[in-house]
Enzyme design. Structure first.
Site, PDB file in Angstrom:
ATOM      1  N   ASP A 246      53.109  44.079 -29.642  1.00  0.00           N
ATOM      2  CA  ASP A 246      53.389  44.108 -31.005  1.00  0.00           C
ATOM      3  C   ASP A 246      54.503  43.554 -31.610  1.00  0.00           C
ATOM      4  O   ASP A 246      54.861  43.652 -32.614  1.00  0.00           O
ATOM      5  CB  ASP A 246      52.983  45.457 -31.451  1.00  0.00           C
ATOM      6  CG  ASP A 246      53.768  46.466 -31.181  1.00  0.00           C
ATOM      7  OD1 ASP A 246      54.713  46.263 -30.407  1.00  0.00           O
ATOM      8  OD2 ASP A 246      53.724  47.580 -31.880  1.00  0.00           O
ATOM      9  N   ASP A 272      46.388  49.862 -29.091  1.00  0.00           N
ATOM     10  CA  ASP A 272      46.901  51.330 -29.121  1.00  0.00           C
ATOM     11  C   ASP A 272      47.019  51.454 -30.888  1.00  0.00           C
ATOM     12  O   ASP A 272      47.802  52.182 -31.392  1.00  0.00           O
ATOM     13  CB  ASP A 272      48.400  51.532 -28.672  1.00  0.00           C
ATOM     14  CG  ASP A 272      48.717  52.758 -28.417  1.00  0.00           C
ATOM     15  OD1 ASP A 272      47.730  53.803 -28.552  1.00  0.00           O
ATOM     16  OD2 ASP A 272      49.793  53.377 -28.126  1.00  0.00           O
TER      17      ASP A 272
HETATM   18 ZN    ZN Z   1      50.106  56.623 -25.339  1.00  0.00          ZN
END
Ligand code: ZN
Length: 385
Positions: A246, A272
């Site tokens: 990211d 995530d």
């Molecule tokens: Zn983590």
């Protein structure tokens, strides 16, 4: 039967602009030149856009404003799945950050229900990230719930009878016997949130762990005489490494180093992702902790990263534009390689006859236009047509 025509088709193996993809009953049934498409078949033109295997995300905490920890329900999974479809994700593991056992139990029940026919398209299983993690490397995970597993925790971790279960754990906290038991039960084990020394990491892999969770983040770093978990993960050719591309979690130089160090196929993208992904919200609460989105990052009051604000399409764009990774390879890092890590290839991660028709259409700017999940088409707004 539907024929997807006028597309640049990235099959996961090759890239071909002269192919038509035929889908029927949720599967890819053929790839063939346009003149061989049977008469009477409905044609859907992709207007020169790209078509690739749908993205597979092994680490999704939330999206569309929903956080799975906070609402571990089938309804929340529906919201999260729709949010991530806008970023090209057709398959994902809802991820529970370290939490009390009842929350994990509710999450398991929700995933089991989502996996039933008529459940939530795109849910592939469950990722339990913790709570058997090292407090020294806990990141945003609440210290109060961390610790070695009790028998009930292991029963829970092996309790999902369908789909994929992925467990992230710290080998120095659980010991090798637990890793062996989980692996023997068919659970995929990734090491993470760990201060493991190199030798402890190797022992974890020898016991059956096959990957690491968000390489570099929340793990013992690479040192000259103590290579740590990062060094072990980079050096062991078989070990799969999920990574958050990211632009905030990992420096681009560290990303490039990992890409060069790992054999082709062993580095894959995870988001995530947190609730802001695919939504307009810019704040949420993780347990008791207020999290804000600032400059494309999810952070707590101390500036600690709390998951990401990206979907996998953004990670693919970062790999192509910032790291110079070829498009075909970046696409495989978002689909074929995680599919292999999770034991889902060749049914997923490839456009081949017999594969599930999980597909993503995107334009030259790598903006997602449509996805197909098990052959059902969804526009980029997430609405089923
Ligand atoms: Zn983590």
């Amino acid at each position: 039967v539907e024929a997807l025509v006028d597309a640049i088709v990235h099959t996961g193996e090759t890239c071909d602009s002269g192919l038509v993809v035929l889908i029927e009953a949720g599967r890819v049934v053929d790839l063939l030149p346009p003149h061989r498409v049977p008469a009477g078949v409905v044609r859907h033109s992709l207007q020169g856009d790209h078509l690739a295997p749908g993205f597979i995300d092994a680490q999704v905490n939330g999206g569309g404003g929903a956080l799975f920890n906070q609402t571990p329900s089938v309804a929340a999974l529906g919201v999260i799945a729709a949010a991530h479809r806008r970023g090209g994700t057709t398959g994902f593991l809802p991820t529970i950050i370290s939490d009390q056992r009842p929350v994990r139990q509710a999450a398991l029940a929700a995933v089991a229900a989502a996996l039933r026919p008529g459940g939530v398209p795109g849910v592939l299983g469950l990722h339990l990230e913790g709570p058997h993690l090292n407090p020294e490397r806990r990141g945003i995970h609440p210290a109060a719930v961390l610790g070695p597993p009790a028998e009930a925790d292991l029963q829970l971790a092996t309790g999902l009878r369908v789909g994929v279960t992925l467990v992230t754990l710290a080998p120095e906290v659980v010991g090798v016997a637990v890793i062996r038991r989980l692996a023997a039960a068919g659970v995929r084990v990734a090491l993470g949130h760990s201060a493991a020394a190199y030798d402890q990491a190797l022992a974890g892999f020898a016991a059956g762990a096959t990957g690491v969770t968000h390489l570099y983040n929340a793990m013992s770093p690479l040192g000259s005489r103590e290579p740590g978990l990062v060094g072990a993960a980079l050096d062991q050719p078989e070990v799969w490494c999920g990574i958050i591309a990211d632009g905030h979690h990992v420096h681009d130089a560290a990303l490039r180093l990992a890409w060069r160090a790992k054999p082709v196929g062993r580095l894959f993208l995870v988001s995530d992702a947190m609730p802001p992904v695919g939504s307009e919200i810019s704040t949420f609460t993780l347990g008791e902790v207020p999290i804000t989105v600032e400059g494309g990052r999810c952070v707590d009051a101390e500036g600690r990263l709390a998951g990401s604000a990206i979907d996998l399409a953004a990670a693919v764009r970062h790999c192509v534009r910032r790291l110079g990774i070829p498009l075909d390879e970046a696409l495989r890092m978002a689909s074929l390689y995680p599919a292999r890590f999770l034991g889902l290839a060749p049914e997923r991660g490839l456009i081949v006859p017999g594969a599930v028709a999980d597909l993503v259409r995107f334009d030259e700017a790598l903006t997602v236009r449509e996805v197909w999940v098990s052959g059902c088409r969804h526009s980029s707004e997430g609405a089923r047509r």
